[in-house]
Structures are given as C-alpha cells and as structure tokens.
Write a protein that holds these residues in place. Structure first.
Motif, PDB file in Angstrom:
ATOM      1  N   VAL A 104     -19.486   3.616  -0.189  1.00  0.00           N
ATOM      2  CA  VAL A 104     -19.590   4.283  -1.476  1.00  0.00           C
ATOM      3  C   VAL A 104     -18.329   3.997  -2.261  1.00  0.00           C
ATOM      4  O   VAL A 104     -17.330   3.551  -1.749  1.00  0.00           O
ATOM      5  N   GLY A 105     -18.401   4.276  -3.529  1.00  0.00           N
ATOM      6  CA  GLY A 105     -17.193   4.255  -4.344  1.00  0.00           C
ATOM      7  C   GLY A 105     -16.887   2.924  -4.991  1.00  0.00           C
ATOM      8  O   GLY A 105     -15.849   2.772  -5.600  1.00  0.00           O
ATOM      9  N   PHE A 106     -17.767   1.914  -4.857  1.00  0.00           N
ATOM     10  CA  PHE A 106     -17.428   0.671  -5.520  1.00  0.00           C
ATOM     11  C   PHE A 106     -17.972   0.611  -6.941  1.00  0.00           C
ATOM     12  O   PHE A 106     -18.071  -0.432  -7.539  1.00  0.00           O
ATOM     13  N   LYS A 107     -18.303   1.748  -7.462  1.00  0.00           N
ATOM     14  CA  LYS A 107     -18.572   1.826  -8.876  1.00  0.00           C
ATOM     15  C   LYS A 107     -17.258   1.957  -9.646  1.00  0.00           C
ATOM     16  O   LYS A 107     -17.234   2.160 -10.839  1.00  0.00           O
ATOM     17  N   THR A 108     -16.157   1.843  -8.896  1.00  0.00           N
ATOM     18  CA  THR A 108     -14.834   1.926  -9.471  1.00  0.00           C
ATOM     19  C   THR A 108     -14.663   0.879 -10.552  1.00  0.00           C
ATOM     20  O   THR A 108     -15.042  -0.276 -10.389  1.00  0.00           O
ATOM     21  N   ASP A 109     -14.067   1.287 -11.666  1.00  0.00           N
ATOM     22  CA  ASP A 109     -13.816   0.380 -12.769  1.00  0.00           C
ATOM     23  C   ASP A 109     -12.918  -0.767 -12.310  1.00  0.00           C
ATOM     24  O   ASP A 109     -12.031  -0.591 -11.481  1.00  0.00           O
ATOM     25  N   THR A 110     -13.165  -1.943 -12.888  1.00  0.00           N
ATOM     26  CA  THR A 110     -12.358  -3.111 -12.534  1.00  0.00           C
ATOM     27  C   THR A 110     -10.887  -2.880 -12.810  1.00  0.00           C
ATOM     28  O   THR A 110     -10.015  -3.310 -12.046  1.00  0.00           O
ATOM     29  N   MET A 111     -10.580  -2.173 -13.895  1.00  0.00           N
ATOM     30  CA  MET A 111      -9.192  -1.906 -14.236  1.00  0.00           C
ATOM     31  C   MET A 111      -8.524  -1.030 -13.186  1.00  0.00           C
ATOM     32  O   MET A 111      -7.335  -1.181 -12.913  1.00  0.00           O
ATOM     33  N   ILE A 112      -9.296  -0.107 -12.605  1.00  0.00           N
ATOM     34  CA  ILE A 112      -8.727   0.741 -11.558  1.00  0.00           C
ATOM     35  C   ILE A 112      -8.348  -0.105 -10.345  1.00  0.00           C
ATOM     36  O   ILE A 112      -7.289   0.078  -9.744  1.00  0.00           O
ATOM     37  N   MET A 113      -9.217  -1.051  -9.996  1.00  0.00           N
ATOM     38  CA  MET A 113      -8.901  -1.927  -8.868  1.00  0.00           C
ATOM     39  C   MET A 113      -7.672  -2.764  -9.165  1.00  0.00           C
ATOM     40  O   MET A 113      -6.789  -2.916  -8.302  1.00  0.00           O
ATOM     41  N   ILE A 114      -7.593  -3.305 -10.365  1.00  0.00           N
ATOM     42  CA  ILE A 114      -6.437  -4.132 -10.725  1.00  0.00           C
ATOM     43  C   ILE A 114      -5.153  -3.299 -10.679  1.00  0.00           C
ATOM     44  O   ILE A 114      -4.125  -3.743 -10.145  1.00  0.00           O
ATOM     45  N   LYS A 115      -5.219  -2.083 -11.234  1.00  0.00           N
ATOM     46  CA  LYS A 115      -4.037  -1.213 -11.215  1.00  0.00           C
ATOM     47  C   LYS A 115      -3.629  -0.882  -9.784  1.00  0.00           C
ATOM     48  O   LYS A 115      -2.443  -0.813  -9.463  1.00  0.00           O
ATOM     49  N   THR A 116      -4.628  -0.677  -8.925  1.00  0.00           N
ATOM     50  CA  THR A 116      -4.335  -0.370  -7.527  1.00  0.00           C
ATOM     51  C   THR A 116      -3.662  -1.551  -6.837  1.00  0.00           C
ATOM     52  O   THR A 116      -2.671  -1.381  -6.113  1.00  0.00           O
ATOM     53  N   LEU A 117      -4.183  -2.753  -7.066  1.00  0.00           N
ATOM     54  CA  LEU A 117      -3.585  -3.945  -6.469  1.00  0.00           C
ATOM     55  C   LEU A 117      -2.175  -4.183  -7.005  1.00  0.00           C
ATOM     56  O   LEU A 117      -1.268  -4.556  -6.247  1.00  0.00           O
ATOM     57  N   VAL A 118      -1.994  -3.973  -8.293  1.00  0.00           N
ATOM     58  CA  VAL A 118      -0.657  -4.133  -8.886  1.00  0.00           C
ATOM     59  C   VAL A 118       0.304  -3.093  -8.315  1.00  0.00           C
ATOM     60  O   VAL A 118       1.458  -3.397  -8.000  1.00  0.00           O
ATOM     61  N   GLY A 119      -0.181  -1.857  -8.162  1.00  0.00           N
ATOM     62  CA  GLY A 119       0.653  -0.810  -7.593  1.00  0.00           C
ATOM     63  C   GLY A 119       1.063  -1.115  -6.161  1.00  0.00           C
ATOM     64  O   GLY A 119       2.223  -0.929  -5.785  1.00  0.00           O
ATOM     65  N   ALA A 120       0.106  -1.582  -5.361  1.00  0.00           N
ATOM     66  CA  ALA A 120       0.417  -1.942  -3.974  1.00  0.00           C
ATOM     67  C   ALA A 120       1.394  -3.111  -3.918  1.00  0.00           C
ATOM     68  O   ALA A 120       2.317  -3.125  -3.094  1.00  0.00           O
ATOM     69  N   THR A 121       1.200  -4.089  -4.798  1.00  0.00           N
ATOM     70  CA  THR A 121       2.130  -5.223  -4.865  1.00  0.00           C
ATOM     71  C   THR A 121       3.526  -4.755  -5.247  1.00  0.00           C
ATOM     72  O   THR A 121       4.525  -5.195  -4.658  1.00  0.00           O
ATOM     73  N   GLY A 122       3.596  -3.862  -6.229  1.00  0.00           N
ATOM     74  CA  GLY A 122       4.887  -3.330  -6.648  1.00  0.00           C
ATOM     75  C   GLY A 122       5.573  -2.569  -5.536  1.00  0.00           C
ATOM     76  O   GLY A 122       6.790  -2.687  -5.339  1.00  0.00           O
ATOM     77  N   TYR A 123       4.794  -1.792  -4.781  1.00  0.00           N
ATOM     78  CA  TYR A 123       5.378  -1.027  -3.675  1.00  0.00           C
ATOM     79  C   TYR A 123       5.968  -1.956  -2.618  1.00  0.00           C
ATOM     80  O   TYR A 123       7.105  -1.763  -2.163  1.00  0.00           O
ATOM     81  N   LEU A 124       5.214  -2.962  -2.220  1.00  0.00           N
ATOM     82  CA  LEU A 124       5.700  -3.890  -1.195  1.00  0.00           C
ATOM     83  C   LEU A 124       6.905  -4.689  -1.690  1.00  0.00           C
ATOM     84  O   LEU A 124       7.845  -4.961  -0.924  1.00  0.00           O
ATOM     85  N   THR A 125       6.902  -5.044  -2.977  1.00  0.00           N
ATOM     86  CA  THR A 125       8.031  -5.789  -3.535  1.00  0.00           C
ATOM     87  C   THR A 125       9.294  -4.937  -3.568  1.00  0.00           C
ATOM     88  O   THR A 125      10.373  -5.385  -3.157  1.00  0.00           O
ATOM     89  N   LEU A 126       9.176  -3.702  -4.049  1.00  0.00           N
ATOM     90  CA  LEU A 126      10.344  -2.826  -4.109  1.00  0.00           C
ATOM     91  C   LEU A 126      10.841  -2.481  -2.706  1.00  0.00           C
ATOM     92  O   LEU A 126      12.046  -2.379  -2.475  1.00  0.00           O
TER      93      LEU A 126
END
Length: 254
Positions: free
Chosen positions: A139-161
């Motif tokens: 369930v839950g893949f009705k998630t907006d594409t922008m939400i997924m992109i923001k999540t991936l960017v956030g995870a990338t930022g966390y690992l980078t920092l």
C-alpha cells in the motif's frame, strides 16, 4: 608567478578529488555499501511480501536499510581523512599545499562531490527494487512523485552530511580505528540508549535530526521535527565539527 585565489582553490580541489578517486579503500567501501544495500533491500522486501506489505508503504520498506547504510558512509568519511596519516602521505600533502585550512576544507568539498551522487544512486536503487517487487501488493504507492523525490533527496542529504561529519571526526583523531569506535559506538549504542533517558533532547542529536530529513514523522510522535528543521540541525552539527577540525588541523603538527 602569483596564482589567483579562485585558481588556487580549483587546483587544490582537483588534487583532493584525484586523491579520493584513486584511493582503493574508497572504492572498496562504496562497492561494499552498494552490495550491502541490495542485500538489505532484498531482505526487507522479502519480509514485506511475506506479511507486512499491507501495513507499510514502499518508501518505508525501501528506506528500512538506512540505519545500516549510515555505517558504510561513516566508514567512507573516516577513510577519506585518515588514510593519509596511515602511510605518512599527509606530510607530502602539506608540503605541496601548505594552506592547511584551505586544504582540509577542499577535502570535505571533494568528499561531498563524490558522496552526493553515490548516496543518491544507492538509496534510489533500494527504493526502486522495493517498488518493482512490491508494486502490486504494497500500500501507499499512491504517493506523489514529488514526495518520493523529496524523500530520496533527504536521504541523500543525510548520508552526505553524516559522511562529512565523520570525515571531520577522522581529521580530529587522525586514526581510523579510534574514529570508528567513537562514531559507530555513538550511532549504534550511545544514541539509541540516550533516547530513553533523555527524550526531551533526543531529536537534536545528529542521527535523530537527520532521520526527519527523509522519514516524515508520524502523527503520534511528540516534539517532532520537519525535514527542514532536521536538515538545519544536522548541518549545524556538521559545520561545528568541520570548523573544530580545521582549527585543530591548523595548530598542530602533521
């Protein structure tokens, strides 16, 4: 012949990038992280398919490996700054580049340039694998594409920092093993235990603040942070440690 400041920075950055990309331990670490992520993504996806798919979203399952991935990026940051001390190459570096503060700053910048795309690819690969395996059941893949992109960017930022913070600790301690003991001990032992004893300040620790960069808080959590707040706190921690590392680096002998 004098060299302009911008050209000097460009040359130092190029030298630091070349050192990092030609360091075998960097590539071994990155390959290990990528393989670990695929193994964990496979395991968590399999668990989801067996029973938990109806209660978890694809994003949650795809990012379930983040707690383990951070260990790999901690190692990456430590290796990037401690490797030169192991064989005494740091003396050659400081002979060639006597501006210590500038040299260490550009090393962190070079590390960020390498880490950002790698972290994004690794995180995205786990999420995409989970999506392709669970797109018909979770369930839950009705998630907006922008939400997924923001999540991936956030995870990338966390690992980078996290990588940059680890690199700063590595520059302070100058030895791989003590730096690993300190950071892995904090992230996997001290911080989880302190959340029960110090709940009022737990969200302001580097790992918990970073958690909110990519994982949106649930409605039943108290004193939660927004992704922007989490980013600001982790960025502040990172800048503090980098600044301390630069100050110490400039004052002591190599």
């Amino acid at each position: 012949m004098s060299v302009s400041p911008s050209r000097k920075i460009t040359q130092i950055l190029g030298a630091e990038l070349e050192k990092l990309v030609t360091l075998p331990s960097i590539w071994l670490t990155l390959i290990g992280i990528f393989i670990l992520n695929l193994v964990l993504a496979t395991a968590f996806t399999s668990i989801g398919l067996q029973g938990a798919a109806g209660t978890q979203s694809i994003l949650n399952i795809g990012l379930a490996s983040m707690g383990y991935l951070q260990a790999g990026f901690i190692i990456l940051g430590i290796v990037a700054t401690c490797s030169e001390y192991a064989g005494g190459q740091i003396r050659t570096t400081l002979t060639t580049i006597p501006w210590r503060g500038l040299q260490l700053s550009t090393k962190h910048l070079a590390l960020a340039i390498i880490t950002i795309p790698v972290a994004f690819i690794i995180v995205a690969s786990g999420v995409l694998y989970t999506f392709f395996m669970m797109r018909d059941t979770a369930v839950g893949f009705k998630t907006d594409t922008m939400i997924m992109i923001k999540t991936l960017v956030g995870a990338t930022g966390y690992l980078t920092l996290t990588t940059l913070l680890s690199a700063a600790i590595g520059a302070l301690l100058r030895r791989t093993t003590p730096a690993l003991v300190v950071l892995l001990g904090y992230y996997f032992i001290v911080s989880p235990l302190s959340r029960d004893f110090l709940p009022s300040i737990k969200n302001y620790s580097p790992d918990m603040a970073g958690y909110y960069m990519y994982m949106p808080p649930s409605s039943d959590e108290i004193n939660v942070l927004t992704p922007m707040q989490g980013t600001s706190i982790l960025m502040l921690w990172t800048l503090i440690f980098i600044t301390v590392a630069i100050v110490v680096y400039r004052k002591r002998d190599a």
